[in-house]
Design an enzyme around this catalytic site. Structure first.
Site, PDB file in Angstrom:
ATOM      1  N   GLU A 166      -4.971  -4.885  10.845  1.00 48.20           N
ATOM      2  CA  GLU A 166      -4.083  -3.681  10.643  1.00 48.20           C
ATOM      3  C   GLU A 166      -4.148  -2.739  12.368  1.00 48.20           C
ATOM      4  O   GLU A 166      -5.704  -1.965  12.096  1.00 48.20           O
ATOM      5  CB  GLU A 166      -3.774  -2.811   9.133  1.00 48.20           C
ATOM      6  CG  GLU A 166      -3.528  -3.333   7.786  1.00 48.20           C
ATOM      7  CD  GLU A 166      -3.031  -2.599   7.470  1.00 48.20           C
ATOM      8  OE1 GLU A 166      -2.283  -2.428   6.615  1.00 48.20           O
ATOM      9  OE2 GLU A 166      -3.758  -1.290   7.360  1.00 48.20           O
TER      10      GLU A 166
ATOM     11  N   ASN B  25       0.486  -1.495  -0.271  1.00 51.42           N
ATOM     12  CA  ASN B  25       0.344  -0.148   0.400  1.00 51.42           C
ATOM     13  C   ASN B  25       1.114   1.102   0.123  1.00 51.42           C
ATOM     14  O   ASN B  25       1.065   1.679   0.911  1.00 51.42           O
ATOM     15  CB  ASN B  25      -0.740  -0.082   0.800  1.00 51.42           C
ATOM     16  CG  ASN B  25      -2.165   1.304   1.540  1.00 51.42           C
ATOM     17  OD1 ASN B  25      -1.775   1.943   1.030  1.00 51.42           O
ATOM     18  ND2 ASN B  25      -2.612   1.629   2.228  1.00 51.42           N
ATOM     19  N   TRP B  26       1.398   1.786  -1.196  1.00 45.90           N
ATOM     20  CA  TRP B  26       2.092   3.139  -1.499  1.00 45.90           C
ATOM     21  C   TRP B  26       1.518   4.185  -0.515  1.00 45.90           C
ATOM     22  O   TRP B  26       1.610   5.129  -0.406  1.00 45.90           O
ATOM     23  CB  TRP B  26       1.862   3.297  -2.926  1.00 45.90           C
ATOM     24  CG  TRP B  26       2.944   1.968  -3.389  1.00 45.90           C
ATOM     25  CD1 TRP B  26       3.407   0.878  -3.149  1.00 45.90           C
ATOM     26  CD2 TRP B  26       3.586   1.878  -5.077  1.00 45.90           C
ATOM     27  NE1 TRP B  26       4.125   0.182  -3.903  1.00 45.90           N
ATOM     28  CE2 TRP B  26       4.258   1.265  -4.989  1.00 45.90           C
ATOM     29  CE3 TRP B  26       2.893   3.193  -6.024  1.00 45.90           C
ATOM     30  CZ2 TRP B  26       4.926   0.636  -6.152  1.00 45.90           C
ATOM     31  CZ3 TRP B  26       3.449   2.995  -7.484  1.00 45.90           C
ATOM     32  CH2 TRP B  26       4.570   1.579  -7.153  1.00 45.90           C
TER      33      TRP B  26
ATOM     34  N   GLY C 182       2.529  -1.042   3.982  1.00 50.42           N
ATOM     35  CA  GLY C 182       3.073  -0.343   4.070  1.00 50.42           C
ATOM     36  C   GLY C 182       4.628   0.694   3.863  1.00 50.42           C
ATOM     37  O   GLY C 182       4.796   0.806   2.511  1.00 50.42           O
ATOM     38  N   GLY C 183       4.917   1.628   4.200  1.00 54.13           N
ATOM     39  CA  GLY C 183       5.958   1.948   3.696  1.00 54.13           C
ATOM     40  C   GLY C 183       7.950   0.891   3.558  1.00 54.13           C
ATOM     41  O   GLY C 183       8.015   1.745   2.593  1.00 54.13           O
TER      42      GLY C 183
ATOM     43  N   GLU D  73      -6.676   4.682   7.713  1.00 57.50           N
ATOM     44  CA  GLU D  73      -6.640   6.131   7.598  1.00 57.50           C
ATOM     45  C   GLU D  73      -7.585   7.023   6.903  1.00 57.50           C
ATOM     46  O   GLU D  73      -7.875   7.808   7.203  1.00 57.50           O
ATOM     47  CB  GLU D  73      -5.176   6.033   6.831  1.00 57.50           C
ATOM     48  CG  GLU D  73      -4.522   5.974   7.306  1.00 57.50           C
ATOM     49  CD  GLU D  73      -2.738   5.236   7.049  1.00 57.50           C
ATOM     50  OE1 GLU D  73      -2.776   5.274   5.850  1.00 57.50           O
ATOM     51  OE2 GLU D  73      -1.778   4.784   7.369  1.00 57.50           O
TER      52      GLU D  73
ATOM     53  N   SER E  99       3.571  -2.111  10.404  1.00 59.71           N
ATOM     54  CA  SER E  99       4.844  -1.599  10.406  1.00 59.71           C
ATOM     55  C   SER E  99       5.428  -3.717  10.327  1.00 59.71           C
ATOM     56  O   SER E  99       6.768  -3.674  10.676  1.00 59.71           O
ATOM     57  CB  SER E  99       5.203  -1.697  11.569  1.00 59.71           C
ATOM     58  OG  SER E  99       5.152  -0.577  12.151  1.00 59.71           O
TER      59      SER E  99
ATOM     60  N   GLY F 142       2.763   2.139  10.635  1.00 63.13           N
ATOM     61  CA  GLY F 142       4.231   3.162  10.476  1.00 63.13           C
ATOM     62  C   GLY F 142       4.135   3.937  12.151  1.00 63.13           C
ATOM     63  O   GLY F 142       5.191   4.707  11.628  1.00 63.13           O
TER      64      GLY F 142
HETATM   65  P1  13P Z   1       2.696   0.172   7.550  1.00 61.21           P
HETATM   66  O1  13P Z   1       3.954  -0.935   6.977  1.00 61.21           O
HETATM   67  O2  13P Z   1       3.951   1.489   7.320  1.00 61.21           O
HETATM   68  O3  13P Z   1       3.048   0.505   8.856  1.00 61.21           O
HETATM   69  O4  13P Z   1       2.192   0.175   7.234  1.00 61.21           O
HETATM   70  C1  13P Z   1       0.848  -0.331   7.054  1.00 61.21           C
HETATM   71  C2  13P Z   1      -0.524  -0.559   6.472  1.00 61.21           C
HETATM   72  O5  13P Z   1      -1.308   0.532   7.079  1.00 61.21           O
HETATM   73  C3  13P Z   1      -0.658  -0.581   5.148  1.00 61.21           C
HETATM   74  O6  13P Z   1      -2.033  -0.459   4.588  1.00 61.21           O
END
Ligand code: 13P
Length: 247
Positions: A163, A9-10, A229-230, A95, A208, A169
Site C-alpha cells: 500500500e 478494510n473498513w 479501504g473506502g 495508519e 484507492s 484515501g
Molecule cells: P483506500 O482504498 O481508501 O485508499 O484505502 C486503502 C487502504 O488503506 C486499505 O487498507
C-alpha cells in the site's frame, strides 16, 4: 497458482447496524466468486459481522492485534481473543505506523504472535510520497519486508499488502507499472527469505482501488488481490472489485 484475495478494510467506520447490513449484503453477493474475500472490521463489530456472513464464503478479519497473550495492557486485544471471532488480521497498516507509532520491530512482534496463533496475517508495507520521490521505494520496501517479516515461518498463510501511502484515501492510484514493479520487488525480497514459498504468498495492492481500476490492477502478474479501504464501504463497488479478480 495463487488464488486472488480481496479484503475490505473498513477502518474506523460503521455503526453496528451498518456493519451488519453491509456484511450481509457482501455475503449475499459473494457466491461464485473466483477469489477469497474477507472483511476487516472494527473490533466491536466482529461478532455481528461473523453472524451476518455465516454460511457464506466471506471471511472476517480484524485490523490490528497486540503481541502479548494477556495481562495489564489496557485497550489491547490478543490473538486468542480475536481467534474466537475471525480468521484474518491486518498487521502494520500505514495508519498504525503513521498515527500510533508502529515500527518494523512492532510489526515483527505482532506477526510472530499471529503466526503462532490460528489467525492469518495481512502484513502491510509501502512507501511515503517523499520516499518515492527521493528514489527510496525499494530501500523502504526491503527494510519493511526484511525486518517486519523476519524470524517467523513464512507460508501461504501470510498475505502481504503493498500500500503506497500516497495512494491511500487520496483517489490517486499507483500506475499499473508502479504496482507491478513494487509487488515483484517484494516477492523477490520474500524469495531471499523463504525461497520458493514466496511464490505461494499472496501480495495485494492497496490504495484507492475501485470498481474502475480493479480489473487492470488485479491482472498484474505479481498482484494477487486487493486491500480495499473506502470502496469496501460500498457494497456494489466492493463486489465489483471482487468480480474483477480472476483465478
Ligand atoms: P483506500 O482504498 O481508501 O485508499 O484505502 C486503502 C487502504 O488503506 C486499505 O487498507
Amino acid at each position: 497458482m495463487r488464488k486472488p484475495f480481496v479484503a475490505g478494510n473498513w477502518k474506523m467506520n460503521t455503526t453496528e447496524a451498518e456493519a451488519r447490513e453491509l456484511a450481509a449484503a457482501v455475503a449475499a453477493g459473494a457466491a461464485g466468486l473466483a477469489c477469497d474475500v474477507a472483511l476487516c472490521v472494527p473490533f466491536p463489530h466482529l461478532a455481528a459481522v461473523r453472524e451476518a456472513v455465516r454460511g457464506s464464503a466471506v471471511g472476517v478479519g480484524a485490523q490490528d492485534v497486540y503481541w502479548e497473550a494477556k495481562g495489564a495492557f489496557t485497550g489491547e486485544v490478543s490473538t486468542a481473543m480475536l481467534a474466537d471471532y475471525c480468521r484474518y488480521v491486518i498487521v502494520g497498516h500505514s495508519e498504525r505506523r503513521q498515527f500510533f507509532g508502529e515500527t518494523d520491530a512492532t510489526v515483527q512482534k505482532k506477526l510472530a504472535a499471529v503466526i503462532a496463533s490460528p489467525l492469518d496475517p495481512i502484513v502491510c508495507v509501502g512507501e511515503l510520497l517523499e520516499e518515492r520521490r527521493g528514489g527510496h521505494t525499494q530501500d523502504v520496501l526491503s527494510r519493511q519486508v526484511c525486518e517486519g517479516l523476519s524470524g517467523v515461518e513464512l507460508s501461504a498463510r501470510v498475505t502481504v499488502a503493498y500500500e503506497p501511502v500516497w495512494a491511500i484515501g487520496t483517489g490517486e492510484t499507483a500506475a499499473p507499472e508502479q504496482a507491478q514493479e513494487a509487488c515483484r520487488f517484494i516477492r523477490g525480497e520474500l524469495r531471499k527469505m523463504c525461497g520458493g514459498v514466496a511464490d505461494q504468498i499472496r501480495i495485494q495492492y492497496g490504495g484507492s482501488v475501485n470498481a474502475e481500476n480493479a480489473a487492470t490492477l488485479l491482472s498484474l502478474p505479481d498482484v494477487d488481490g486487493a486491500l480495499v479501504g473506502g470502496a469496501s464501504l460500498k457494497v456494489d463497488q466492493f463486489l465489483a472489485i471482487c468480480r474483477a479478480a480472476r483465478a
